[in-house]
Scaffold this motif. Structure first.
Motif, mmCIF file in Angstrom:
data_model
loop_
_atom_site.group_PDB
_atom_site.id
_atom_site.type_symbol
_atom_site.label_atom_id
_atom_site.label_comp_id
_atom_site.label_asym_id
_atom_site.label_seq_id
_atom_site.Cartn_x
_atom_site.Cartn_y
_atom_site.Cartn_z
ATOM 1 N N ASN A 341 -70.736 9.160 -88.403
ATOM 2 C CA ASN A 341 -70.566 9.998 -87.213
ATOM 3 C C ASN A 341 -69.234 9.746 -86.520
ATOM 4 O O ASN A 341 -69.096 9.983 -85.321
ATOM 5 C CB ASN A 341 -71.722 9.746 -86.235
ATOM 6 N N THR A 342 -68.243 9.252 -87.249
ATOM 7 C CA THR A 342 -66.917 9.039 -86.658
ATOM 8 C C THR A 342 -66.298 10.375 -86.250
ATOM 9 O O THR A 342 -66.334 11.341 -86.999
ATOM 10 C CB THR A 342 -65.991 8.327 -87.659
ATOM 11 N N LEU A 343 -65.722 10.407 -85.041
ATOM 12 C CA LEU A 343 -65.037 11.598 -84.539
ATOM 13 C C LEU A 343 -63.528 11.382 -84.568
ATOM 14 O O LEU A 343 -63.048 10.288 -84.249
ATOM 15 C CB LEU A 343 -65.474 11.911 -83.111
ATOM 16 N N VAL A 344 -62.795 12.422 -84.948
ATOM 17 C CA VAL A 344 -61.329 12.405 -84.895
ATOM 18 C C VAL A 344 -60.871 13.529 -83.969
ATOM 19 O O VAL A 344 -61.231 14.697 -84.164
ATOM 20 C CB VAL A 344 -60.705 12.594 -86.291
ATOM 21 N N PHE A 345 -60.098 13.169 -82.948
ATOM 22 C CA PHE A 345 -59.543 14.142 -82.003
ATOM 23 C C PHE A 345 -58.074 14.352 -82.364
ATOM 24 O O PHE A 345 -57.283 13.412 -82.379
ATOM 25 C CB PHE A 345 -59.686 13.626 -80.580
ATOM 26 N N ALA A 346 -57.714 15.592 -82.663
ATOM 27 C CA ALA A 346 -56.323 15.922 -82.999
ATOM 28 C C ALA A 346 -55.992 17.287 -82.430
ATOM 29 O O ALA A 346 -56.870 18.144 -82.272
ATOM 30 C CB ALA A 346 -56.121 15.927 -84.515
ATOM 31 N N PHE A 347 -54.727 17.491 -82.088
ATOM 32 C CA PHE A 347 -54.308 18.859 -81.741
ATOM 33 C C PHE A 347 -53.065 19.232 -82.535
ATOM 34 O O PHE A 347 -52.259 18.377 -82.929
ATOM 35 C CB PHE A 347 -54.129 19.053 -80.229
ATOM 36 N N PHE A 348 -52.972 20.537 -82.789
ATOM 37 C CA PHE A 348 -51.878 21.077 -83.598
ATOM 38 C C PHE A 348 -51.098 22.101 -82.785
ATOM 39 O O PHE A 348 -51.643 22.775 -81.903
ATOM 40 C CB PHE A 348 -52.429 21.715 -84.887
ATOM 41 N N TYR A 349 -49.799 22.173 -83.099
ATOM 42 C CA TYR A 349 -48.922 23.100 -82.384
ATOM 43 C C TYR A 349 -48.850 24.434 -83.117
ATOM 44 O O TYR A 349 -48.865 24.486 -84.344
ATOM 45 C CB TYR A 349 -47.518 22.492 -82.260
ATOM 46 N N THR A 350 -48.766 25.500 -82.349
ATOM 47 C CA THR A 350 -48.598 26.816 -82.935
ATOM 48 C C THR A 350 -47.568 27.596 -82.122
ATOM 49 O O THR A 350 -47.242 27.206 -81.001
ATOM 50 C CB THR A 350 -49.925 27.600 -82.948
ATOM 51 N N GLY A 351 -47.046 28.649 -82.677
ATOM 52 C CA GLY A 351 -46.061 29.468 -81.985
ATOM 53 C C GLY A 351 -44.728 29.459 -82.692
ATOM 54 O O GLY A 351 -44.541 28.782 -83.711
ATOM 55 N N ALA A 352 -43.777 30.193 -82.129
ATOM 56 C CA ALA A 352 -42.460 30.313 -82.749
ATOM 57 C C ALA A 352 -41.670 29.021 -82.650
ATOM 58 O O ALA A 352 -40.833 28.728 -83.512
ATOM 59 C CB ALA A 352 -41.680 31.452 -82.094
ATOM 60 N N LYS A 376 -37.672 21.393 -78.354
ATOM 61 C CA LYS A 376 -38.364 22.282 -79.305
ATOM 62 C C LYS A 376 -37.456 22.613 -80.485
ATOM 63 O O LYS A 376 -36.240 22.490 -80.433
ATOM 64 C CB LYS A 376 -38.771 23.581 -78.604
ATOM 65 N N LYS A 377 -38.108 23.021 -81.568
ATOM 66 C CA LYS A 377 -37.401 23.485 -82.754
ATOM 67 C C LYS A 377 -38.151 24.694 -83.294
ATOM 68 O O LYS A 377 -39.345 24.884 -82.996
ATOM 69 C CB LYS A 377 -37.343 22.377 -83.820
ATOM 70 N N PRO A 378 -37.498 25.545 -84.084
ATOM 71 C CA PRO A 378 -38.216 26.688 -84.682
ATOM 72 C C PRO A 378 -39.336 26.189 -85.594
ATOM 73 O O PRO A 378 -39.164 25.224 -86.337
ATOM 74 C CB PRO A 378 -37.129 27.423 -85.474
ATOM 75 N N ALA A 379 -40.471 26.811 -85.516
ATOM 76 C CA ALA A 379 -41.601 26.414 -86.356
ATOM 77 C C ALA A 379 -41.318 26.757 -87.814
ATOM 78 O O ALA A 379 -40.712 27.789 -88.132
ATOM 79 C CB ALA A 379 -42.867 27.122 -85.896
ATOM 80 N N ALA A 380 -41.737 25.877 -88.698
ATOM 81 C CA ALA A 380 -41.603 26.130 -90.135
ATOM 82 C C ALA A 380 -42.688 27.096 -90.593
ATOM 83 O O ALA A 380 -43.714 27.268 -89.925
ATOM 84 C CB ALA A 380 -41.699 24.820 -90.903
ATOM 85 N N GLU A 381 -42.460 27.723 -91.723
ATOM 86 C CA GLU A 381 -43.453 28.674 -92.233
ATOM 87 C C GLU A 381 -44.730 27.968 -92.671
ATOM 88 O O GLU A 381 -45.814 28.548 -92.644
ATOM 89 C CB GLU A 381 -42.866 29.463 -93.416
ATOM 90 N N ASN A 382 -44.600 26.718 -93.072
ATOM 91 C CA ASN A 382 -45.762 25.988 -93.601
ATOM 92 C C ASN A 382 -46.162 24.837 -92.686
ATOM 93 O O ASN A 382 -46.373 23.712 -93.136
ATOM 94 C CB ASN A 382 -45.468 25.457 -95.003
#
Length: 424
Positions: A341-352, A376-382
């Motif tokens: 029952n281990t929980l992992v909290f993570a957040f990811f960035y989205t946008g240009a 900030k930097k331009p987001a990569a396609e992947n």
């Protein structure tokens, strides 16, 4: 009393460990600005410690409580007997005797809550406003069979003499919140854990006695201040709230923080968890100047006692700055320390545009994180996503997602992953 406690006389020959002590550094930085301070050391008399404080023009008194615990025998039977034994053993100071520093070392680990309150009340009679108290908390359910002996070598290093035998706690362990409730008029100044050179089984704490809420003429120690850096952004974190609710329902919880060391975060999570570990992961994934090929993960990283299992892992935004191969290596190292029952909290960035490096996260309360923004930097396609992570963390499923809710910073998607590791 806990079952299975090992007889105090049955410990192996002591082992010496040199420990990097940021708590002693903090005290040194405050004492060096003044002279003729008085120090009460609850541990054994030590020539090295005596010389260290003499160089600071301090007077020091040793109580040698570690010897009391090694020899007290039946005083362990109950809290009442322990208090009676301590009352006979402790020095009777005059009413006018006052100390500027109290070194409790690891003694509090061997006390029940009532005895801790009794001892603090007795010590407070000899404390000035702003007296500093240094203590050590053992990580986990076991501790040395007898209190360790500590010798201060300099403002950075302490020598510890450690018994070879571990035992169950003689009384129920107390989390940091419970300890603070038992130490009225004390505030937590600094908490140190898992820093470079520190012994891995301890947390150091420095507290300040403030009987009337006074906070005058303080010298700033060389540690992270509890005040926030300027220009932080408030982020309403719905997943953090879920994590805190989970920890409240998890007895003796253990938490791992994969972000940069932040004393504020350690203090916060020790209100909910018994054990809190910090591993600044990203530097362990980067190549050093002498390397021609970037390592997946350094050998020293994520090395924990095999018995440690994490209930919550705080990844923050760290996974955004790892490649798939590195994350696979991270997962293989962590998998042995996860349970069903281990929980992992993570957040990811989205946008240009996305941050070019990890943003420091400072927990404000159970719903709010202060983010220290980066360019900030331009987001990569992947760009890496939650779906990409689930392909690597193959024993995990997505438990919750929080996107574009009131108070959240734009471009942040929060995820809570839950393990489904079944062991024979």
């Amino acid at each position: 009393m806990a079952q299975g406690f090992i007889d105090n006389a049955a410990h192996d020959q002591a082992v010496e460990i040199i420990h990097r002590s940021p708590g002693i550094t903090a005290i040194y930085n405050e004492l060096k600005a003044s002279t003729h301070n008085s120090v009460l050391d609850l541990g054994s008399a030590s020539a090295a410690s005596f010389q260290f404080f003499s160089r600071l023009s301090c007077h020091i008194h040793f109580e040698s409580l570690d010897n009391f615990f090694a020899e007290c025998g039946e005083a362990w039977v109950s809290g009442e007997a322990l208090r009676a034994g301590l009352d006979d053993y402790l020095s009777a100071f005059t009413d006018t005797k006052q100390f500027d520093v109290i070194l409790a070392w690891d003694i509090f680990n061997y006390l029940d809550r009532d005895t801790l309150q009794w001892l603090i009340a007795r010590l407070n009679r000899h404390c000035r406003p702003n007296t500093l108290l240094h203590s050590i908390k053992y990580v986990g359910r076991n501790l040395p069979a007898v209190p360790r002996q500590f010798q201060i070598l300099d403002q950075y290093q302490t020598r510890m003499q450690c018994a070879g035998v571990l035992c169950s706690r003689p009384f129920a362990g107390m989390d940091t919140a419970t300890v603070l409730k038992s130490m009225r008029n004390y505030t937590m100044e600094y908490t140190y854990m898992q820093q470079e050179g520190m012994a891995q089984d301890i947390t150091e704490q420095v507290l300040r006695y403030q009987p009337e809420g006074k906070n005058t003429n303080r010298q700033v120690a060389s540690a992270e201040l509890h005040s926030l850096p300027h220009a932080t952004l408030a982020h309403r974190s719905y997943v953090l709230e879920l994590v805190c609710e989970h920890l409240q329902k998890t007895p003796a919880a253990t938490v791992l923080d994969l972000g940069g060391k932040a004393t504020r975060n350690g203090d916060f999570f020790l209100r909910y968890a018994e054990n809190f570990y910090v591993e600044d992961l990203l530097p362990s994934l980067h190549k050093s100047p002498t390397e021609t090929e970037p390592p997946l993960i350094r050998q020293h990283a994520l090395r924990f006692d095999p018995a440690i299992k994490f209930d919550v892992i705080l990844a923050w935004d760290v996974f955004n700055f790892c490649n798939a191969e590195q994350l696979s290596a991270v997962y293989e190292k962590l998998r042995a320390h996860m349970h069903d029952n281990t929980l992992v909290f993570a957040f990811f960035y989205t946008g240009a545009e996305v941050p070019e490096r990890s943003q420091k996260c400072y927990v404000q309360d159970d719903k709010t994180i202060a983010l220290l923004p980066t360019p900030k930097k331009p987001a990569a396609e992947n760009e890496f996503t939650a779906v990409s992570l689930l392909r690597i963390f193959r024993d995990f499923s997505l438990a919750n997602t929080c996107i574009m809710k009131p108070g959240m910073q734009r471009g942040i998607y929060e995820y809570l992953f839950q393990s489904r590791i079944h062991r024979p």
